[in-house]
Design an enzyme around this catalytic site. Structure first.
Site, PDB file in Angstrom:
ATOM      1  N   HIS A  15       0.857  -1.187   0.000  1.00 29.33           N
ATOM      2  CA  HIS A  15       0.000   0.000   0.000  1.00 29.33           C
ATOM      3  C   HIS A  15       0.893   1.236   0.000  1.00 29.33           C
ATOM      4  O   HIS A  15       1.858   1.315   0.764  1.00 29.33           O
ATOM      5  CB  HIS A  15      -0.898  -0.013   1.245  1.00 29.33           C
ATOM      6  CG  HIS A  15      -1.701   1.239   1.427  1.00 29.33           C
ATOM      7  ND1 HIS A  15      -1.395   2.185   2.384  1.00 29.33           N
ATOM      8  CD2 HIS A  15      -2.797   1.702   0.791  1.00 29.33           C
ATOM      9  CE1 HIS A  15      -2.279   3.174   2.317  1.00 29.33           C
ATOM     10  NE2 HIS A  15      -3.136   2.907   1.363  1.00 29.33           N
ATOM     11  N   HIS A  75       1.829  11.116  -2.282  1.00 29.02           N
ATOM     12  CA  HIS A  75       0.566  10.949  -1.557  1.00 29.02           C
ATOM     13  C   HIS A  75      -0.139  12.305  -1.571  1.00 29.02           C
ATOM     14  O   HIS A  75       0.222  13.206  -0.830  1.00 29.02           O
ATOM     15  CB  HIS A  75       0.823  10.475  -0.126  1.00 29.02           C
ATOM     16  CG  HIS A  75      -0.389   9.892   0.524  1.00 29.02           C
ATOM     17  ND1 HIS A  75      -0.555   9.826   1.884  1.00 29.02           N
ATOM     18  CD2 HIS A  75      -1.508   9.342  -0.009  1.00 29.02           C
ATOM     19  CE1 HIS A  75      -1.715   9.258   2.170  1.00 29.02           C
ATOM     20  NE2 HIS A  75      -2.306   8.961   1.036  1.00 29.02           N
TER      21      HIS A  75
END
Length: 558
Positions: free
Chosen positions: A121, A167
């Site tokens: 992830h 991110h």
């Protein structure tokens, strides 16, 4: 056996001297040697072969194998057989007596949906989810460990003319997509030859999506696999995709609509979680007018629930991937557990950490595995028990990153019934675990790493992790002031679903004044355990193998 003196200073002026003798063969080893050698002082190659078959369950060993073991293990006259201490050394040799198989041995010709897949992830993050650096280094480390699903979040760079991996809407610093792709190509198959899947979370304009397609095609070349049709009734097999790289994402859509959609979703998700950090589990929905070359590269079409979860799980049409947060899966399993299992028999379910895990912690992977979820996505950059479970599961099947799901998760009954993780089944088998002794700490640690004034006081925790009915914790007694502890203790673990059980082993050093010190750990899939005496290497908190530390154990099933 050899003796070792250890000196410790107390209050900078008094010396405490401890003499520790390395232990000899435990009684069970002496008994096995005596029985196998017919009471003689040495064991022949034929007797060793019978020991390997009868006691160790090594049915595939040949006379040539036992002769080679004899040649490598004998320390005395090579014309004599294997003496007791040679036999004892042989049992402690990890190469000869690994607790699990080291080769790929499962059927690799089933569809991808029939496998648990080692999944990362936010694979580019070096630390926390909010402010750490983005880099290709954690991607490389993950691939070296055998991870088979790498996740990249794609955003326009500051000039809107290139692609960053970052991110989004956090303080993390970006890394260029081209750098990530080049590193992926270089390290994709260093650990496993089975297919590597790249999941893309895409926040790009159509022209940048086209640029992604161009980059991927140029960097990966013939390694890149993509389907000839948009819809398929079944996924290809790992065997047919060896050495290939696959793309999994949602088909593209106009960036403006995507951004509006993401903003609305994130506001809702952030409110639900009580977090200011937006969570972006996937990318925009489909639009046929946008970036056809990008769409063409997508092998596993992905999506997240847009309506009621029970409707998403009906999965009409071609096979696809569905993403759910750990919370959404738990909630859905309360009412639609059977539907989830049926969905995962042909389709792929990806489970990702909730957005409040800002420190890159992880959840219990069995939440996904017991319902057949193939891609249980984990933050690989930290450590902790949940990550140890993940590493343990994927030690199975030769560490190739693909573990065949148990048959009960891919089969339906005569009335369309499927496995129910919440239903307690009868005990299928009992695992007997005996912990004999441990060695190697005096080589891998300094004399005062555990205690400043004396040798360590080790004990072993032995646990089963699996379905709720199988969870169990046991521990040995504490052996005081000894670098070579001998426990010689046995534990029984009744198992209702051994196919999903993991054996967790952790050595701790008893500390009366603060938290017990860590002395090594490992996690092993119960379905892969080899019976008999086994040399069990231990790993550090990050999952890296300690150079010398190991336990002598025995596993039996009844």
């Amino acid at each position: 056996m050899a003796s070792h003196d250890h000196n410790y200073k107390v209050f900078s002026c008094f010396n405490r001297k401890f003499t520790v003798t390395e232990p000899g063969p435990p009684p069970d080893v002496q008994k096995a040697f005596s029985e196998s050698s017919g009471g003689a002082s040495s064991m022949s190659a034929d007797q060793l072969l019978r020991f390997l078959a009868d006691h160790q369950g090594e049915a595939d060993c040949t006379a040539t194998d036992s002769e080679q073991i004899l040649q490598q293990s004998r320390k005395q006259d090579p014309e004599t057989g294997l003496h007791l201490h040679d036999f004892f050394s042989f049992l402690q040799h990890h190469h000869f007596n690994s607790p699990i198989k080291s080769q790929v041995h499962q059927d690799m010709n089933a569809p991808l949906s029939h496998y648990f897949i080692y999944t990362g992830h936010n694979s580019y993050l070096t630390g926390n989810q909010l402010s750490s650096d983005c880099s290709d280094v954690p991607i490389i480390k993950a691939l070296q460990r055998g991870v088979r699903v790498i996740e990249l979040d794609l955003w326009p760079n500051s000039d809107k003319d290139d692609i960053d991996v970052v991110h989004g809407r956090t303080l993390t610093t970006p890394v260029s997509l081209i750098q990530c792709l080049k590193s992926i190509k270089e390290y994709a198959f260093v650990k496993s030859q089975y297919p590597l899947i790249i999941t893309l979370e895409d926040h790009l304009t159509p022209d940048l999506q086209a640029k992604v397609a161009e980059m991927a095609t140029q960097v990966f070349g013939e390694l890149l696999y993509y389907p000839q049709t948009d819809s398929r009734k079944e996924f290809p097999t790992p065997e047919s995709l060896k050495g290939r790289i696959l793309i999994s994402t949602k088909p593209p859509k106009e960036f403006l609509e995507s951004k509006q959609c993401d903003d609305k979703d994130n506001e809702k998700e952030s409110a639900d979680k009580g977090s200011s950090l937006p969570d972006h589990p996937d990318d925009p929905e489909t639009d046929d007018n946008s970036a056809p070359e990008y769409r063409h590269l997508i092998t596993i079409h992905a999506g997240k629930p847009k309506g009621e979860i029970q409707d998403e799980l009906k999965a009409s049409g071609g096979v696809r991937r569905l993403s759910l947060s750990e919370q959404a899966l738990e909630k859905a399993s309360e009412s639609y557990g059977a539907d989830i299992v049926r969905f995962t028999q042909n389709n792929i379910l990806r489970v990702y950490p909730k957005g409040t895990r800002l420190n890159s912690s992880n959840y219990k992977p069995h939440i996904g595995w017991t319902y057949g979820a193939q891609m249980v996505a984990f933050n690989m950059q930290g450590y902790g028990k949940s990550l140890w479970y993940m590493q343990g599961m994927f030690r199975a099947n030769g560490g190739c990153g693909y573990v065949k799901k148990p048959e009960f998760l891919v089969e339906k009954g005569p009335h369309n019934e499927v496995f129910d993780p919440k239903r307690t089944s009868p005990v299928k088998k009992t695992l007997k675990v005996k912990v004999y002794m441990g060695t190697g700490w005096s080589l891998d640690f300094s004399p005062t790493d555990f205690d400043s004034y004396s040798p360590p006081d080790f004990y072993v925790k032995v646990c089963i992790v699996g379905v709720p009915a199988d969870m169990a914790k046991k521990k040995t007694s504490v052996i005081s002031n000894n670098w070579f502890p001998v426990w010689d203790e046995e534990f029984d673990f009744p198992l209702t679903v051994p196919e999903l059980a993991l054996l967790r082993i952790e050595v701790r050093e008893n500390d009366k004044h603060q938290k017990d010190d860590f002395g090594g750990q490992t996690c092993l899939p119960v379905s892969e355990l080899k019976s008999g005496f086994r040399s069990v290497p231990l790993y550090d908190k990050m999952g890296d193998k300690l150079k010398s530390v190991k336990l002598l154990m025995r596993f039996q099933f009844r």
